[in-house]
Enzyme design. Structure first.
Site: not given
Length: 260
Positions: A115, A135
């Site tokens: 990210e 995740e």
């Protein structure tokens, strides 16, 4: 502030910000995010800096993700506030910065690490890099812009597959997907990032900033990207650099831009 988790060095007009938590695979804890906010804010406002490289200490990881040890105590509200704060102070700060930021991805770029790289304007990876958003293996989803930026960069189908399977991809796969701009050997990683920035630094700084603003508008729903481009184009005509650029072109010489 005195940095404990990152290193900041300046080489001519390039600032290099290095995540320096090698024993933790450079994981992003809250203290590190606060330091990144300070370092990028300083770099964006320093007239002696024209571009920024961000990388990680060691060869194993750019950033292996968020610091999961900090997640255990969070409830729904606290987790949302943590993500919102990081969005505003780090990830969106980088993406909307007025100077080009190049991510030099060495090793693992997972979760918050990917990210972070995706918030940068350009990404260069070493050939041993592995990238992913795993995740869902923790019962989570990306919280620092991953679902949005990955979809914009590689398309919905590939993004959903990467996020739902939690599979990592190689640097070469990331290059084919359009997620990475260049793949080089580990020894060439920082020189390649510097080479890109040195080329950009020859261009008009205010025009480069305007390009970032206009390009970012392409993925925003609250603004008209074409209108943003028109306005930024017009603003260039009020700059000394635009007059210098046109004069240099007509006079067949190299322009001397001053960011004015």
């Amino acid at each position: 502030m005195a940095f404990q988790n990152i290193l900041v060095e300046q080489k001519e007009r390039i600032a290099c910000i290095t995540l320096n938590r090698e024993t933790k695979m450079n994981a992003l804890n809250q203290a590190t995010l606060a330091e990144l906010n300070e370092a990028f804010t300083q770099a964006f406002t320093n007239e002696n800096i024209g571009g920024i490289i961000i990388t990680g200490t060691g060869s194993k990881a750019f950033v292996a993700g968020g610091d999961i040890s900090e997640f255990a105590a969070l409830d729904e509200h606290a987790a949302s506030e943590m993500a919102r704060d990081a969005h505003n102070k780090v990830f969106n700060l980088i993406e909307n910065g007025n100077k080009p930021v190049v991510a030099a991805v060495n090793g693992f770029a997972l979760g918050g690490g990917l990210e972070l790289a995706m918030a940068c304007h350009i990404r260069v990876a070493s050939s041993n890099a592995k990238l992913g958003l795993p995740e869902v293996t923790l019962g989570l989803i990306p919280g620092y812009g991953g679902t949005q930026r990955l979809t914009r960069l590689v398309g919905k189908g590939r993004a959903l597959e990467m996020m739902m399977t939690a599979d990592m991809i190689t640097a070469e796969e990331a290059y084919r997907y359009g997620l990475i701009n260049h793949v080089v050997s580990a020894d060439e990683l920082l020189p390649k990032a510097e080479e890109i920035l040195q080329k950009i630094l020859l261009r008009a700084p205010l025009a480069v900033a305007a390009v970032i603003t206009a390009a970012n508008a392409a993925s925003r729903q609250d603004v008209n990207g074409f209108e943003t481009e028109i306005l930024e184009f017009g603003k260039c005509f009020a700059t000394t650099d635009m007059k210098e650029g046109v004069s240099a072109f007509l006079e067949k010489r190299k322009p001397a831009f001053k960011g004015l």
